[in-house]
Design an enzyme around this catalytic site. Structure first.
Site, PDB file in Angstrom:
ATOM      1  N   LYS A   1       0.930  -1.225   0.089  1.00 14.73           N
ATOM      2  CA  LYS A   1      -0.020   0.026  -0.081  1.00 14.73           C
ATOM      3  C   LYS A   1       0.811   1.613   0.046  1.00 14.73           C
ATOM      4  CE  LYS A   1      -4.827  -1.109   1.593  1.00 14.73           C
ATOM      5  NZ  LYS A   1      -5.401  -1.519   3.174  1.00 14.73           N
TER       6      LYS A   1
ATOM      7  N   ASP B   1      -6.879 -11.410   7.821  1.00 11.60           N
ATOM      8  CA  ASP B   1      -6.963 -10.375   7.262  1.00 11.60           C
ATOM      9  C   ASP B   1      -8.597  -8.790   7.589  1.00 11.60           C
ATOM     10  OD1 ASP B   1      -6.401  -7.451   5.881  1.00 11.60           O
ATOM     11  OD2 ASP B   1      -6.523  -7.863   4.026  1.00 11.60           O
TER      12      ASP B   1
HETATM   13  P1  C2E Z   1      -8.588  -3.697   3.853  1.00 13.74           P
HETATM   14  O1  C2E Z   1      -9.354  -2.215   4.420  1.00 13.74           O
HETATM   15  O2  C2E Z   1      -7.487  -4.336   5.326  1.00 13.74           O
HETATM   16  O3  C2E Z   1      -9.756  -4.643   3.936  1.00 13.74           O
HETATM   17  C1  C2E Z   1      -9.180  -5.936   3.803  1.00 13.74           C
HETATM   18  C2  C2E Z   1     -10.329  -6.307   3.429  1.00 13.74           C
HETATM   19  O4  C2E Z   1     -11.656  -7.056   4.027  1.00 13.74           O
HETATM   20  C3  C2E Z   1     -11.046  -6.211   2.320  1.00 13.74           C
HETATM   21  O5  C2E Z   1     -10.465  -6.210   1.042  1.00 13.74           O
HETATM   22  C4  C2E Z   1     -12.200  -7.247   1.956  1.00 13.74           C
HETATM   23  O6  C2E Z   1     -12.192  -8.489   0.989  1.00 13.74           O
HETATM   24  C5  C2E Z   1     -12.492  -7.725   3.562  1.00 13.74           C
HETATM   25  N1  C2E Z   1     -13.404  -5.533   3.870  1.00 13.74           N
HETATM   26  C6  C2E Z   1     -13.708  -4.694   4.450  1.00 13.74           C
HETATM   27  N2  C2E Z   1     -14.119  -4.210   5.071  1.00 13.74           N
HETATM   28  C7  C2E Z   1     -15.269  -4.989   4.382  1.00 13.74           C
HETATM   29  C8  C2E Z   1     -17.040  -4.562   4.764  1.00 13.74           C
HETATM   30  O7  C2E Z   1     -17.068  -4.092   4.975  1.00 13.74           O
HETATM   31  N3  C2E Z   1     -17.640  -5.610   3.945  1.00 13.74           N
HETATM   32  C9  C2E Z   1     -17.135  -6.802   3.550  1.00 13.74           C
HETATM   33  N4  C2E Z   1     -17.682  -7.818   2.755  1.00 13.74           N
HETATM   34  N5  C2E Z   1     -15.798  -6.392   3.160  1.00 13.74           N
HETATM   35  C10 C2E Z   1     -15.015  -5.757   3.762  1.00 13.74           C
HETATM   36  P2  C2E Z   1     -10.725  -5.764  -0.872  1.00 13.74           P
HETATM   37  O8  C2E Z   1     -12.021  -5.597  -1.012  1.00 13.74           O
HETATM   38  O9  C2E Z   1     -10.007  -5.824  -2.085  1.00 13.74           O
HETATM   39  O10 C2E Z   1      -9.698  -4.069  -0.262  1.00 13.74           O
HETATM   40  C11 C2E Z   1      -8.976  -4.230  -0.695  1.00 13.74           C
HETATM   41  C12 C2E Z   1      -8.388  -2.369   0.085  1.00 13.74           C
HETATM   42  O11 C2E Z   1      -8.914  -1.249  -0.763  1.00 13.74           O
HETATM   43  C13 C2E Z   1      -8.745  -2.511   1.595  1.00 13.74           C
HETATM   44  O12 C2E Z   1      -8.282  -2.986   2.660  1.00 13.74           O
HETATM   45  C14 C2E Z   1      -8.715  -0.584   1.810  1.00 13.74           C
HETATM   46  O13 C2E Z   1      -7.306  -0.824   2.089  1.00 13.74           O
HETATM   47  C15 C2E Z   1      -9.339  -0.298   0.440  1.00 13.74           C
HETATM   48  N6  C2E Z   1     -10.450  -0.271  -0.061  1.00 13.74           N
HETATM   49  C16 C2E Z   1     -11.879  -1.553  -0.252  1.00 13.74           C
HETATM   50  N7  C2E Z   1     -12.633  -0.987   0.053  1.00 13.74           N
HETATM   51  C17 C2E Z   1     -12.770   0.921   0.480  1.00 13.74           C
HETATM   52  C18 C2E Z   1     -13.572   1.762   0.024  1.00 13.74           C
HETATM   53  O14 C2E Z   1     -14.631   1.525   0.227  1.00 13.74           O
HETATM   54  N8  C2E Z   1     -13.549   3.050   0.550  1.00 13.74           N
HETATM   55  C19 C2E Z   1     -11.577   3.180   1.186  1.00 13.74           C
HETATM   56  N9  C2E Z   1     -11.325   4.703   1.283  1.00 13.74           N
HETATM   57  N10 C2E Z   1     -10.658   1.781   0.404  1.00 13.74           N
HETATM   58  C20 C2E Z   1     -11.269   1.494   0.359  1.00 13.74           C
HETATM   59 FE    FE Z   2      -4.378  -6.173   1.200  1.00  9.91          FE
HETATM   60 FE    FE Z   3      -5.041  -5.294   6.138  1.00  9.15          FE
END
Ligand code: C2E
Ligand code: FE
Ligand code: FE
Ligand code: SIN
Ligand code: SIN
Length: 386
Positions: free
Chosen positions: A251, A331
């Site tokens: 990241k 994670d």
């Molecule tokens: P992260 O915040 O560390 O989230 C890691 C993973 O946790 C996400 O991978 C997803 O599989 C799961 N996850 C996190 N929050 C939710 C949720 O509210 N609902 C569900 N069903 N799963 C959740 P993902 O989606 O591939 O996202 C990778 C990274 O991208 C995230 O790491 C975060 O840094 C960013 N990201 C994802 N969605 C958003 C968003 O809507 N807004 C922002 N600002 N960043 C986002």
């Molecule tokens: Fe990741």
């Molecule tokens: Fe993470």
């Protein structure tokens, strides 16, 4: 006093094996295990010096919890002051070994007291105690190890012999240097991980420590279920503990404006975020050790799905390396239980439902079953790294 040659050789061999390990907690549990075996002690615990206090890190007790290497107890957040009032505190203060023949008949004229709360809570009877300060090079205190209840051949608790009192510090002072190195190593990895997660620099320290501990425990149970040999479990657990801390280090290559965006991402932004897997893996593309390999695999594949719809490659099932399958579950569990700039934290009930629903879709079903076998340990980890 005459020391047996085999005993000395075995201490040297054990030090050599400890030196191969990297992770603080694995080194602590191995040190305690080996010291207990040297002293034939039923139980023991280890405290580490941190911010001027003694932080409780590990306990083993053959009578109460069998030979299990890790348990819920290592995630206790208890601390003890360095002071005369406790046996462990006194050993830390004076940097001298304290030997007690009967915890319930401590002679008059000493400042410390025996704290019977562990005995009372667990219906245990502490008899003999050997509190050994862990002194590293330069006479600096790393922590204190406490051995409890030396046993005779019949398994009856007796006092610690003069021979044991000589041997144990030889071993622990070598171990102390190894522990000190592993603490520095862990701090270095944490600093790397923190640097990467610009979106939440306050939180990241504990996020990566929780993910690391979840991964270690999920792997341990997975491997025990499969009857993997104990030494191999110790070895791979050590690797995954460290490698998983760096899962999101890629990241560092994603703009702040995207990572810190308070709302949902649009398609272009999400495309960019997905690149953190590839950026991270590039940092570990020249592979010279299994730790490098596993770190690379975790960075690249921790967003793959069991059913094949994940990113960046779209691997499925067993094609995804085990360490990455474990990190994916750890994670997401941690992301859902935490507040992020773009989402609130979920209740455990909702998280459990989500993880169960995603078994075989996002997650390896075998790992989801294991997750539900060890929720008490996972909860203890959450409490420790709040
Ligand atoms: P992260 O915040 O560390 O989230 C890691 C993973 O946790 C996400 O991978 C997803 O599989 C799961 N996850 C996190 N929050 C939710 C949720 O509210 N609902 C569900 N069903 N799963 C959740 P993902 O989606 O591939 O996202 C990778 C990274 O991208 C995230 O790491 C975060 O840094 C960013 N990201 C994802 N969605 C958003 C968003 O809507 N807004 C922002 N600002 N960043 C986002
Ligand atoms: Fe990741
Ligand atoms: Fe993470
Ligand atoms: C320590 O200072 O105890 C090592 C880092 C950690 O395990 O949190
Ligand atoms: C390992 O334990 O090193 C990996 C085994 C697997 O991927 O199933």
């Amino acid at each position: 006093m005459h020391l047996k040659k085999e005993t000395v050789v075995s201490i040297i061999n054990t030090i050599g094996e400890l030196n191969q390990l990297q992770d603080v907690d694995i080194i602590l549990s191995s040190t305690l295990c080996e010291a207990r075996s040297l002293a034939n002690a039923d139980a023991g615990s280890i405290f580490l010096l941190r911010n001027g206090e003694l932080e409780f890190r590990h306990v083993q007790n053959d009578t109460l919890f069998g030979a299990k290497e890790s348990g819920i107890f290592q995630y206790s957040a208890e601390t003890l002051p360095i002071s005369e009032s406790s046996i462990v505190g006194y050993a830390a203060l004076t940097k001298e070994m304290v030997a007690i023949d009967d915890a319930y008949a401590i002679p008059d004229g000493v400042p410390y007291q025996f704290n019977a709360s562990f005995d009372d809570k667990n219906r245990y009877r502490t008899v003999s105690i050997l509190a050994v300060p862990l002194i590293s090079r330069g006479n600096s205190l790393v922590g204190v190890m406490q051995l409890i209840n030396a046993k005779n051949r019949q398994g009856t608790p007796i006092f610690f012999s003069e021979q044991i009192k000589t041997l144990v510090p030889i071993f622990t002072n070598n171990a102390a240097a190894i522990i000190e190195r592993s603490i520095l190593n862990r701090e270095l990895i944490l600093r790397m991980a923190k640097m990467a997660e610009l979106h939440d620099p306050e939180e990241t320290g504990v996020h990566v420590q929780r993910v690391s501990a979840f991964c270690a425990e999920l792997y341990q149970r997975w491997a025990e279920n499969r009857k993997i040999p104990r030494w191999e479990i110790r070895r791979f657990r050590d690797i995954i503990s460290q490698a998983s801390m760096l899962h999101d280090a890629g990241k560092v290559g994603i703009p702040d404006a995207v990572l810190k965006k308070p709302g949902p991402l649009d398609d272009d932004e999400f495309l960019l975020v997905k690149q953190h897997t590839v950026y991270g893996a590039k940092l570990f593309s020249s592979i010279s050790s299994e730790l490098d390999q596993v770190t690379h695999d975790i960075m690249l594949y921790h967003h793959e799905y069991w059913n094949g719809i994940g990113y960046p490659v779209g691997l499925n099932g067993d094609q995804i390396p085990l360490a990455a399958r474990i990190t994916a579950l750890a994670d997401v569990f941690d992301a859902l239980s935490s507040k992020r700039c773009y989402k609130a934290s979920w209740s455990n009930e909702m998280i459990y439902k989500e993880i169960r629903n995603d078994s075989g879709i996002h997650f390896d079903p075998e790992l989801v079953d294991i997750f539900f076998e060890i929720t008490d340990i996972l909860h203890a980890i959450q409490m420790k790294f709040k």
